[in-house]
Structures are given as structure tokens and as C-alpha cells.
Design a protein around this motif. Structure first.
Motif, PDB file in Angstrom:
ATOM      1  N   PHE A  82      -7.844  -7.017   5.095  1.00  0.00           N
ATOM      2  CA  PHE A  82      -7.144  -7.436   6.305  1.00  0.00           C
ATOM      3  C   PHE A  82      -5.978  -6.501   6.568  1.00  0.00           C
ATOM      4  O   PHE A  82      -5.387  -5.930   5.648  1.00  0.00           O
ATOM      5  N   VAL A  83      -5.639  -6.318   7.828  1.00  0.00           N
ATOM      6  CA  VAL A  83      -4.412  -5.663   8.274  1.00  0.00           C
ATOM      7  C   VAL A  83      -3.874  -6.509   9.407  1.00  0.00           C
ATOM      8  O   VAL A  83      -4.471  -6.580  10.480  1.00  0.00           O
ATOM      9  N   ASP A  84      -2.754  -7.179   9.159  1.00  0.00           N
ATOM     10  CA  ASP A  84      -2.158  -8.090  10.146  1.00  0.00           C
ATOM     11  C   ASP A  84      -0.915  -7.466  10.778  1.00  0.00           C
ATOM     12  O   ASP A  84       0.140  -8.082  10.865  1.00  0.00           O
ATOM     13  N   GLY A  85      -1.039  -6.217  11.202  1.00  0.00           N
ATOM     14  CA  GLY A  85       0.096  -5.527  11.812  1.00  0.00           C
ATOM     15  C   GLY A  85       1.069  -5.034  10.754  1.00  0.00           C
ATOM     16  O   GLY A  85       0.674  -4.642   9.655  1.00  0.00           O
ATOM     17  N   SER A  86       2.367  -5.055  11.079  1.00  0.00           N
ATOM     18  CA  SER A  86       3.391  -4.596  10.135  1.00  0.00           C
ATOM     19  C   SER A  86       4.369  -5.731   9.882  1.00  0.00           C
ATOM     20  O   SER A  86       4.364  -6.762  10.562  1.00  0.00           O
ATOM     21  N   ASP A  87       5.216  -5.531   8.887  1.00  0.00           N
ATOM     22  CA  ASP A  87       6.171  -6.584   8.519  1.00  0.00           C
ATOM     23  C   ASP A  87       7.521  -6.406   9.203  1.00  0.00           C
ATOM     24  O   ASP A  87       8.488  -7.083   8.868  1.00  0.00           O
ATOM     25  N   GLY A  88       7.627  -5.484  10.138  1.00  0.00           N
ATOM     26  CA  GLY A  88       8.883  -5.242  10.836  1.00  0.00           C
ATOM     27  C   GLY A  88       9.797  -4.269  10.135  1.00  0.00           C
ATOM     28  O   GLY A  88      10.850  -3.902  10.659  1.00  0.00           O
ATOM     29  N   LEU A  89       9.400  -3.833   8.925  1.00  0.00           N
ATOM     30  CA  LEU A  89      10.200  -2.877   8.159  1.00  0.00           C
ATOM     31  C   LEU A  89       9.441  -1.557   7.961  1.00  0.00           C
ATOM     32  O   LEU A  89       9.763  -0.784   7.054  1.00  0.00           O
ATOM     33  N   VAL A 148       0.818  -1.211   0.000  1.00  0.00           N
ATOM     34  CA  VAL A 148       0.000   0.000   0.000  1.00  0.00           C
ATOM     35  C   VAL A 148       0.855   1.266   0.000  1.00  0.00           C
ATOM     36  O   VAL A 148       0.433   2.314  -0.528  1.00  0.00           O
ATOM     37  N   GLU A 149       2.052   1.209   0.570  1.00  0.00           N
ATOM     38  CA  GLU A 149       2.901   2.405   0.598  1.00  0.00           C
ATOM     39  C   GLU A 149       3.302   2.829  -0.821  1.00  0.00           C
ATOM     40  O   GLU A 149       3.305   4.024  -1.150  1.00  0.00           O
TER      41      GLU A 149
END
Length: 417
Positions: free
Chosen positions: A346-353, A273-274
Motif C-alpha cells: 500500500f501507499v497512502d500518500g505521505s505523512d506530511g513530513l 522506506v526512506e
């Protein structure tokens, strides 16, 4: 024996009235042209559980999803059939706003585990539907079902560009829980998993919100996380003839036990999405072939204007590009293949980046994936410019049997006969 405790009964009329925020919806005729069934009048009320087809397919899409895939851990056919009977009895209760077992969360013996986990006490039915499906892996040599695997349940091909994660793909059984309250959907899945302890284990699950398709003309078209209206051309429950032709399996399809059922494809599609959010509006609209505000074709003014792939723009070029998403997916380019979609964001948090792990959990029902989903997805996988912004990371294919006709019936009975 302790009496059943109804969640809706606990609420009383006041709370039920306060929850009546949804408009009434219409019901589809069944495959056998029976009179329409009265559906929920508000988002608090229940949908019927019994019928020719499983609820949760043409049912007007609810706002929340909890989808789960199970691996069967028992190798005993009788135990699998028994589990499906237990699940059916629990589902019949849960979808009507009751608790999973006859004693409920607090009505049994104190020294025994409760019949229900209890987190939905005081909540209404919230339009809960539960839909079960059987994966291709169930038809191996464990249960003597290999000869009953439907031809339409053939494994999906590998599509160009997909990056599937095996741990969140496939499965022996699936259950789709849809409701207007996420706690009601999660409660239902939790209790089915509890009932299945020792016979099944959770393989993967997915939460979803903000339905991305309408399954009735009484519903407005929702938007996906890219901001575009999604599923404008979706099959609707009012399309009786198309449903008979495109959605419901028939005896002559090669698996008599599936007559009245349907085939479910799931795809977890992650969106970058970014990157999408930094793309110009003009390019976004060209990729989809529709404008972002109204959802109209780029040659039209209204969302439901007929797509004209011969229309040209002011520059003399096609108004809808040859590789636009709406063109590549259109039934006219795939032998009139339609899908009934009922996916979720869905939004499952972030990917750590620093990037959102977000996207679309795609759900589509059809009569034969080989003739419907597969050709459409092959076209999109090869040529859709949207692929720059999406990645398919999970896949599932399940045969969803016909509906449960009455209290003496159960999910999958026709398979085990």
C-alpha cells in the motif's frame, strides 16, 4: 422485471480476448477431496462463487485489494441475518461480472435509486472474489451469539513494539475484495456498503496493490516494497494435506458452525522506506536471510533451495543469522505452524513530513491463530531486526465462515442456525 445487464456481456468477445493476459491456473481439491474446479483462464474471467470454502482464500492471488471493516449499527439479530443474505445475493452477481441488483444501474424506475452504482459498467469480472469475516466484537450480547464465539477467535495479545491505532483496527464484520482491476474491487465494496446502509457503517478500509504473496505454484513470487521476494514458503492451494491440517477449521475445533471456514489476521505494517533505502545491500540481505535478486537463502543459489540453518559462510559464521527474518518465522521453530498469506503493498500518500505512508497490508489465513500467527509474531516482535524499519499500526482478527453452497445458502447461515 428488467433483465440483468452483464458487464462481461457489454464488453463482447473482442475486449474479453484482449484482456486474456493471464496464464491458466489450477484449483485446489476441497476439504472433501472433490474434483478440482476450473478456475479463471484469464484475468478478465470470473472465479466460481459457490463452494465448500469461500473464494478469496486459496484462490490464486489477484493483483488488487479493497479491504473494509464494518461496525454493525442495528441491534436486531434478524436484520443482521437479512443483511448477510442480501450481501450474499449481491456478491454472487458481482463476482460473475453482473451488477449488484436485479435492475442494475439503469434498469429500474427513474424516480428510484439504482440497484447498482454503475462505475463498473463495461468492465469484466476481473477475477473478483469477495470474502466475509466476523470479528470478536460481533459475539457480544447484541445478537445472542456470545455462546457461539469460537475458541480460536480469542483476542490477539499485545505484541512488543506495536503501535496500533484503534480507529483502524478491529470491527464487527469484514469484507475482502480482490480483483485484477481496482475499479471492480472498489465497486464491489461500495455496493455492499450501499446495501448495508442503516445496518452497518464503515469502520476502516484499505486499498492494496501488487500482491505480496503467491497462493499457487502457478504464480511467481512477488516482491514487497523493500524489494525482496515475499512469501516464498507460503502455503499453496496445491498443498492439499497441509491445507486440511493448517488452514480449514474442523467441527472438532470447538465451533461446529465454522467447519470449512478459516481465521483471518490482518496487520497494517508501515515501512520507513526512506531509512531502508539508505541501508547497505549486505545488511538488507542479512536481515531477511535471503539475497535480494534471486530470493535464494544466503547459503544457496535458487529461491526454493531448502533453508539450512546449520550452513556456515566463508567467515565460519552461520550463513543465515540467528535473528534473520526467515529463521524467526520458519515453521520448524513454531511447531510446524504454517500460514496462508495473501497480503498487498500500500501507499497512502505521505505523512506530511516528506515521507511516504507506505508498507505492507498483511493478510494471513489459518486454522487457529493461537497456534499459528501468535507464536510466529511473538518471535518476530521480540527479535527481528526488521523491526527497526517497520511499525504495526492496525490489527484485525476475523472468523471467516464456510463457503456458500448454492443460491439457497448465505454467508454465515451456519452461525445463525
Amino acid at each position: 422485471m428488467a433483465a440483468r445487464m452483464s458487464r462481461r456481456g457489454l464488453l463482447g468477445l473482442g475486449a474479453a480476448g484482449a484482456a486474456a493476459v493471464g496464464a491458466g491456473v489450477v484449483a485446489a481439491n476441497t476439504l472433501f477431496d472433490e474434483p478440482p474446479v476450473a478456475h479463471a483462464a484469464s484475468t478478465a474471467d470470473p472465479f466460481p462463487f459457490y463452494g465448500e470454502h469461500q473464494a478469496g482464500i486459496v484462490t490464486p492471488s489477484q493483483d488488487r485489494l479493497h479491504f473494509v471493516s464494518f461496525d454493525v449499527t442495528t441491534d436486531k439479530r434478524a436484520e443482521l441475518a437479512e443483511l448477510l443474505q442480501e450481501w450474499t445475493a449481491a456478491a454472487a452477481r458481482l463476482t460473475q461480472g453482473e451488477q449488484a441488483g436485479p435492475f442494475g444501474a439503469v434498469g429500474g424506475a427513474p424516480e428510484a435509486a439504482p440497484d447498482d452504482t454503475g462505475e463498473a459498467l463495461g468492465l469484466p469480472a476481473s477475477g473478483l472474489t469477495l470474502t466475509v469475516g466476523f470479528g470478536g466484537s460481533l459475539f457480544d450480547d447484541r445478537f445472542g451469539l456470545a455462546g457461539k464465539r469460537p475458541p480460536a477467535l480469542a483476542d490477539l495479545p499485545k505484541f512488543p513494539g506495536e503501535q496500533l491505532i484503534p480507529e483502524i483496527s478491529g470491527g464487527d464484520l469484514c469484507v475482502q475484495a480482490c480483483a485484477h482491476d481496482p475499479q471492480v474491487a472498489v465497486h464491489a465494496i461500495r455496493n455492499l456498503a450501499r446495501i448495508g446502509f442503516g445496518k452497518v457503517s464503515v469502520r476502516w478500509s484499505q486499498l492494496g496493490f501488487g500482491r505480496t504473496s503467491s497462493t499457487s505454484r502457478a504464480q511467481a513470487t512477488p516482491r514487497n516494497l523493500m524489494g525482496f521476494k515475499d512469501g516464498t514458503a507460503n502455503l499453496k492451494l496445491e498443498d492439499t494435506d497441509l491445507l486440511r491440517e493448517q488452514l480449514w477449521a474442523a467441527r472438532e475445533d470447538g465451533a461446529a458452525w465454522m467447519a470449512g471456514g478459516s481465521y483471518l489476521v490482518t496487520r497494517k505494517i508501515r515501512m520507513t522506506v526512506e531509512t531502508w533505502d539508505r541501508t547497505s545491500l549486505a545488511e538488507q540481505e542479512q536481515i531477511f536471510g535471503r539475497n535480494k535478486g534471486e530470493g535464494a537463502p544466503l547459503h544457496g543459489k535458487k529461491e526454493f533451495d531448502t533453508l539450512d540453518f546449520d550452513a556456515v559462510g566463508p567467515d565460519g559464521k552461520p550463513a543465515i543469522a540467528a535473528d534473520a527474518h526467515v529463521r524467526l518465522a520458519h515453521p520448524s521453530f513454531h511447531g510446524n505452524a504454517h500460514l496462508l498469506r495473501r497480503g498487498y503493498n500500500f501507499v497512502d500518500g505521505s505523512d506530511g513530513l516528506g515521507r511516504l505512508d507506505a508498507g505492507l497490508f498483511f493478510i494471513a489465513y489459518q486454522r487457529d491463530p493461537r497456534k499459528q500467527f501468535v507464536p510466529v509474531q511473538l518471535s518476530l516482535a521480540k527479535d527481528d531486526p526488521l523491526n527497526e524499519y517497520i511499525k504495526h499500526v492496525s490489527s484485525g482478527l476475523f472468523a471467516c465462515p464456510p463457503g456458500v453452497r448454492d443460491a439457497g445458502d448465505y454467508w454465515g447461515r451456519t452461525l445463525f442456525e
